[in-house]
Design an enzyme around this catalytic site. Structure first.
Site, mmCIF file in Angstrom:
data_model
loop_
_atom_site.group_PDB
_atom_site.id
_atom_site.type_symbol
_atom_site.label_atom_id
_atom_site.label_comp_id
_atom_site.label_asym_id
_atom_site.label_seq_id
_atom_site.Cartn_x
_atom_site.Cartn_y
_atom_site.Cartn_z
ATOM 1 N N LYS A 1 64.033 -45.750 5.976
ATOM 2 C CA LYS A 1 65.057 -45.553 4.952
ATOM 3 C C LYS A 1 64.618 -46.023 3.569
ATOM 4 C CE LYS A 1 68.042 -43.513 7.552
ATOM 5 N NZ LYS A 1 68.441 -42.110 7.320
HETATM 6 N N1 PMP Z 1 66.485 -44.449 13.803
HETATM 7 C C1 PMP Z 1 67.140 -45.396 13.116
HETATM 8 C C2 PMP Z 1 67.030 -46.814 13.577
HETATM 9 C C3 PMP Z 1 67.906 -45.068 11.998
HETATM 10 O O1 PMP Z 1 68.561 -46.021 11.320
HETATM 11 C C4 PMP Z 1 68.000 -43.703 11.626
HETATM 12 C C5 PMP Z 1 68.839 -43.342 10.446
HETATM 13 N N2 PMP Z 1 70.211 -43.128 10.707
HETATM 14 C C6 PMP Z 1 67.318 -42.737 12.373
HETATM 15 C C7 PMP Z 1 66.558 -43.157 13.451
HETATM 16 C C8 PMP Z 1 67.404 -41.265 12.079
HETATM 17 O O2 PMP Z 1 66.855 -40.902 10.845
HETATM 18 P P1 PMP Z 1 67.544 -39.777 9.983
HETATM 19 O O3 PMP Z 1 68.837 -40.331 9.453
HETATM 20 O O4 PMP Z 1 66.568 -39.475 8.895
HETATM 21 O O5 PMP Z 1 67.795 -38.598 10.869
#
Ligand code: PMP
Length: 346
Positions: free
Chosen positions: A48
């Site tokens: 993130k």
């Molecule tokens: N794994 C974790 C621990 C996350 O915090 C997130 C984000 N919500 C994701 C996977 C998935 O990533 P994205 O939001 O880019 O689909």
């Protein structure tokens, strides 16, 4: 990097360019080669950081932000931490509207990183003025010079990964990648990375990992939102009870679902076999690979990249606690973290 001195100007220069590490043991029975993209190597310890930095710098480029302005988002998770980190370094205020379900630890972590946190009741409808969506929207309207990141519905979430994660993986595998395996939450990671990889080679297989209790897989297959698919589950960060516009369903070849229990066991197994302390969704991605291998998805030529989004230290009181595992009914006889690895000398 400054000339002569081996220093960085700030943590922000370390966002992205995370390593790709070969998995040596957990996938040894499967055909092909498997590599983990370790996003915990970002300075905020998750993928993130990429979207927080990219979206904030886009707002700066468009002249929407100046020092002292406010950045708003609705999350207690990794995105909140990354936004708080970038905000401190760049001199912005950070407001996070979070659900009352969020743990005290998480809320304290965000406050430690300088964020102002609004804790909103969890069990109200999304359009209730007290919900964290509505509180964030209201604050965005009220506070002049504020920017609402809105990661589930922000195209820049996809773009951040299109410009960084995708090219990095293409280069690190010298264009030989055959499969990308990524958990989908907002969908930004899988969509942006896939869009770039498919432009280089349309044959790269893009496989999303979804949770039981989430609507994404069915929506991908039918383009139908089925609220009957929704029920509570424990893995945080993947799957959803709505359809995010930050997911480009057209660049994803298929979704598979994994269970809370198997994903937790697999995360613990990764620690024990690879020496990597990874987050819950890294366990989910690897569990997905196990299921795909059983279905015959891979062959000797497969070069499979798994996204490992964050670090296991954020889950010590969850999947790495024997007590939590037992409370969920996930008794682990093979990979106890605590039970057999501790002795008290009296
Ligand atoms: N794994 C974790 C621990 C996350 O915090 C997130 C984000 N919500 C994701 C996977 C998935 O990533 P994205 O939001 O880019 O689909």
């Amino acid at each position: 990097m400054k000339e002569d001195l081996q220093v960085y100007d700030s943590l922000l220069q370390l966002v992205g360019n995370t390593p790709l590490i070969q998995l040596n043991k957990i996938t040894e029975d499967f055909k092909g080669e498997f590599f983990a993209k370790l996003e915990a190597y970002n300075p905020g310890h998750s993928s993130k950081d990429r979207i927080a930095l990219y979206i904030i710098e886009e707002a700066e480029r468009k002249g929407l932000l100046k020092k002292g302005d406010t950045i708003i988002e609705t999350t207690s998770g990794n995105t909140g931490f990354s936004i708080a980190m970038v905000s401190i370094i760049k001199g912005y205020n950070c407001i996070l509207a979070v659900s009352s379900k969020s743990s005290k630890d998480k809320i304290d972590m965000l406050r430690t990183m300088g964020a102002k946190v609004y804790v909103c009741p969890a069990h109200v409808a999304a359009d209730d003025p007290r919900s964290y969506y509505e509180v964030a929207k209201r604050l965005n309207q009220e506070i002049k010079g504020s920017v609402y990141i809105n990661q589930y519905f922000n195209e820049l979430n996809i773009e951040a990964h299109y410009r960084s994660t995708g090219p990095e993986i293409w280069k690190q595998t010298e264009g030989k990648i055959t499969h990308l395996i990524a958990c989908s939450g907002t969908g930004g990671t899988i969509s942006g990375t896939a869009r770039y990889l498919k432009e280089q080679n349309p044959n790269v297989n893009i496989i999303g990992i979804d949770a039981y209790g989430s609507v994404l897989k069915k929506y991908h297959e039918t383009r139908e939102f089925d609220s009957d698919e929704i029920y509570p589950y424990r893995i945080e960060g993947l799957g959803k009870n709505l359809i995010p516009t930050a997911t480009d369903f057209d660049v994803i070849d298929k979704f598979i679902k994994v269970t809370d229990e198997e994903s937790a066991h697999t995360a613990r197994e990764i620690a024990k076999t690879e020496g990597m302390l990874v987050g819950y969704t890294s366990g989910a991605a690897t569990q997905g690979v196990k299921q795909l291998a059983e279905q015959g998805e891979f062959d000797e030529n497969s070069k499979v990249v798994l996204i490992f989004p964050d670090h296991g230290s954020r889950y010590m009181s969850k999947i790495y606690s024997d007590k939590w595992m037992e409370d969920q009914g996930f008794f682990d006889t093979k990979n106890e973290v605590n039970a057999k690895t501790i002795e008290f000398i009296k």
